[in-house]
Enzyme design. Structure first.
Site, PDB file in Angstrom:
ATOM      1  CB  ILE A  14      -0.966  -0.001   1.204  1.00 48.29           C
ATOM      2  CG1 ILE A  14      -1.770  -1.312   1.220  1.00 48.29           C
ATOM      3  CG2 ILE A  14      -1.928   1.188   1.131  1.00 48.29           C
ATOM      4  CD1 ILE A  14      -2.658  -1.474   2.429  1.00 48.29           C
ATOM      5  CG  ASN A  34      12.104  -2.966   8.550  1.00 47.39           C
ATOM      6  OD1 ASN A  34      11.335  -3.278   7.642  1.00 47.39           O
ATOM      7  ND2 ASN A  34      11.967  -3.404   9.784  1.00 47.39           N
ATOM      8  CG  ASN A  37       6.180  -8.377   3.925  1.00 50.60           C
ATOM      9  OD1 ASN A  37       6.603  -9.309   3.253  1.00 50.60           O
ATOM     10  ND2 ASN A  37       4.890  -8.135   4.057  1.00 50.60           N
ATOM     11  CB  VAL A  61       9.536   2.943  12.176  1.00 49.34           C
ATOM     12  CG1 VAL A  61       8.820   4.148  12.761  1.00 49.34           C
ATOM     13  CG2 VAL A  61       9.387   2.948  10.661  1.00 49.34           C
ATOM     14  N   GLY A  84       4.551  -1.944   9.426  1.00 50.59           N
ATOM     15  CA  GLY A  84       4.034  -2.826  10.470  1.00 50.59           C
ATOM     16  C   GLY A  84       3.936  -4.245   9.948  1.00 50.59           C
ATOM     17  CB  SER A 126      -6.950  -3.206   9.777  1.00 47.97           C
ATOM     18  OG  SER A 126      -7.678  -4.351   9.424  1.00 47.97           O
ATOM     19  CE1 TYR A 151      -2.203  -6.125  10.847  1.00 42.66           C
ATOM     20  CE2 TYR A 151      -4.351  -7.198  10.709  1.00 42.66           C
ATOM     21  CZ  TYR A 151      -3.483  -6.199  10.314  1.00 42.66           C
ATOM     22  OH  TYR A 151      -3.884  -5.279   9.389  1.00 42.66           O
ATOM     23  CE  LYS A 155      -2.318  -2.493  11.306  1.00 41.11           C
ATOM     24  NZ  LYS A 155      -1.338  -1.513  10.839  1.00 41.11           N
ATOM     25  CG  LEU A 202      -9.768 -14.585  -2.139  1.00 39.17           C
ATOM     26  CD1 LEU A 202      -9.674 -16.111  -2.193  1.00 39.17           C
ATOM     27  CD2 LEU A 202     -11.225 -14.163  -1.882  1.00 39.17           C
TER      28      LEU A 202
HETATM   29  N1  UDP Z   1     -10.023 -17.048   1.629  1.00 38.82           N
HETATM   30  C1  UDP Z   1     -10.194 -18.279   1.030  1.00 38.82           C
HETATM   31  N2  UDP Z   1      -9.088 -18.941   0.579  1.00 38.82           N
HETATM   32  C2  UDP Z   1      -7.821 -18.445   0.710  1.00 38.82           C
HETATM   33  C3  UDP Z   1      -7.653 -17.165   1.315  1.00 38.82           C
HETATM   34  C4  UDP Z   1      -8.780 -16.499   1.768  1.00 38.82           C
HETATM   35  O1  UDP Z   1     -11.309 -18.769   0.897  1.00 38.82           O
HETATM   36  O2  UDP Z   1      -6.866 -19.113   0.312  1.00 38.82           O
HETATM   37  C5  UDP Z   1     -11.201 -16.309   2.090  1.00 38.82           C
HETATM   38  C6  UDP Z   1     -11.175 -16.026   3.583  1.00 38.82           C
HETATM   39  O3  UDP Z   1     -11.743 -17.117   4.294  1.00 38.82           O
HETATM   40  C7  UDP Z   1     -12.006 -14.756   3.674  1.00 38.82           C
HETATM   41  C8  UDP Z   1     -11.743 -14.048   2.353  1.00 38.82           C
HETATM   42  O4  UDP Z   1     -11.202 -15.041   1.484  1.00 38.82           O
HETATM   43  O5  UDP Z   1     -13.371 -15.093   3.708  1.00 38.82           O
HETATM   44  C9  UDP Z   1     -10.740 -12.904   2.466  1.00 38.82           C
HETATM   45  O6  UDP Z   1      -9.602 -13.387   3.147  1.00 38.82           O
HETATM   46  P1  UDP Z   1      -8.272 -12.550   3.234  1.00 38.82           P
HETATM   47  O7  UDP Z   1      -7.276 -13.372   4.030  1.00 38.82           O
HETATM   48  O8  UDP Z   1      -7.847 -12.113   1.884  1.00 38.82           O
HETATM   49  O9  UDP Z   1      -8.686 -11.240   4.032  1.00 38.82           O
HETATM   50  P2  UDP Z   1      -9.371 -11.017   5.467  1.00 38.82           P
HETATM   51  O10 UDP Z   1     -10.746 -10.527   5.180  1.00 38.82           O
HETATM   52  O11 UDP Z   1      -9.345 -12.304   6.211  1.00 38.82           O
HETATM   53  O12 UDP Z   1      -8.534  -9.969   6.079  1.00 38.82           O
END
Ligand code: UDP
Length: 339
Positions: A14, A34, A37, A61, A84, A126, A151, A155, A202
């Site tokens: 981001i 740093n 990631n 930081v 972070g 978040s 995590y 936040k 995802l």
């Molecule tokens: N998800 C999934 N398969 C994956 C990764 C994520 O089905 O391999 C689903 C997860 O269960 C959630 C959505 O995708 O419902 C978004 O997940 P992500 O980890 O991207 O973001 P989050 O909303 O958890 O911060």
């Protein structure tokens, strides 16, 4: 003279998009990162896109002495604090690492900002601070703090610290920006999300399946109380999200004190809807299987984006098809991420 904006974590996903947006809007970003990631190559890519190479400090930081030096060398107008750790699963395994990194960096930053009389701060928060939402769309006044992993707790704690700091110093302008699910990439395909190892999120998982690095997607649960049984999230294009920070700086220029905004689209999309959008937008196949629910996932999480629209004019311009196209463009051009 352009206003100098210190961007912590400015080489990350981001952060790098925000740096581009700041340059496009006549601010002067100064980066501290740093590389925990992120990769230095992101800086070359920023330069390719913007024809400008922002001043960059490869430092942590948490290191107050280094921060002192950076603030002495530059007349900083505002800080955007992205830096972070952010992996939910890792935070459960290594909570101390998360509390140390995320909290100490923020405290160091606040102390040094105070020493240098820097009054404007934007914090990358978040939607995770809302925990399990009681209703959707989520509004900014909804309760926060019942987080489901360390995590998210970092936040929520940092938000609380910043609220106290602003209460004690009314000259401070602090924005807490609660991001929903950032996806997509810069349309150039030069910067984008570059997760280490197997992605947890995802969209990067989908695009790595599309390119053949991963065999199939596991859809975590199809028995939620939603229209197709899969979880609903608010996926926001990272370029829209980046612009949200510029609009927030303009707000801070008016000395508003403390402001809190959701940065989302206001639209909920299910896991299967996102998979289908990716297939349609890019004409590729995404093999998937239905797998058990993932611990800690909430059924639905999407924003009311009214407050950000009314107060800073923020409105997502891109939809999930645009984001799927840009994520795929980035993945194809950088099959192994940044090197
Ligand atoms: N998800 C999934 N398969 C994956 C990764 C994520 O089905 O391999 C689903 C997860 O269960 C959630 C959505 O995708 O419902 C978004 O997940 P992500 O980890 O991207 O973001 P989050 O909303 O958890 O911060």
């Amino acid at each position: 003279m352009k206003k100098k904006i210190l961007v912590t974590g400015g080489l990350g996903y981001i952060g790098s998009h925000c740096v581009i947006s700041l340059l496009e809007n006549d601010y002067e970003p100064i980066i501290i990162d740093n590389l925990s990631n992120s990769k230095i190559e992101a800086l070359n890519r920023i330069e390719l896109i913007s024809h400008h190479r922002p001043k960059t400090y490869i430092e942590d930081v948490r290191d107050e002495e280094k921060l002192e030096k950076i603030f002495s060398e530059n007349d900083i107008f505002a800080v955007i604090h992205f830096a972070g750790l952010k992996a939910v699963g890792e935070s459960v395994e290594k909570p101390l690492m998360y509390y140390d990194n995320n909290l100490v960096s923020t405290l160091s930053l606040l102390k040094v900002m105070k020493n240098h009389n820097v009054k404007n701060l934007i914090f990358s928060s978040s939607a995770t601070v809302y925990g399990t939402p009681k209703h959707v769309p989520i509004v900014e006044d909804d309760p926060v703090g019942e987080t489901t992993n360390p995590y998210g707790t970092t936040k929520a704690f940092i938000e609380r610290i910043l609220i106290d700091v602003q209460k004690a110093d009314k000259d401070m302008n602090i924005a807490l920006l609660r991001y929903f699910n950032p996806i997509g990439a810069h349309p150039s395909g030069l910067i984008g999300e570059d997760p280490k190892g197997i992605p947890n999120n995802l969209m990067p998982y989908i695009s790595q399946v599309a390119i053949g690095k991963l065999k199939q997607l596991s859809v975590f649960g199809n028995d939620y109380d939603t229209r197709d049984g899969t979880c609903i999230r608010d996926y926001i294009h990272v370029v829209d999200l980046a612009l949200g920070h510029v609009l927030t700086i303009k707000k801070l220029e008016q000395n508003p004190g403390l402001v809190i905004y959701n940065l989302g689209t206001g639209v909920g999309t299910s896991v299967l809807e996102l998979v289908n959008a990716f297939k349609e937008a890019n004409n590729v196949d995404i093999p998937y299987v239905i797998a058990p629910r993932r611990a800690g996932d909430v059924s639905q999480c999407f924003a009311s984006s009214d407050k950000a629209f009314n107060e800073i004019g923020f409105k997502a311009k891109y939809n999930i098809y645009d984001a799927c196209r840009d994520s795929w463009n980035w993945q194809k051009k950088n099959p192994n991420g940044l090197n």
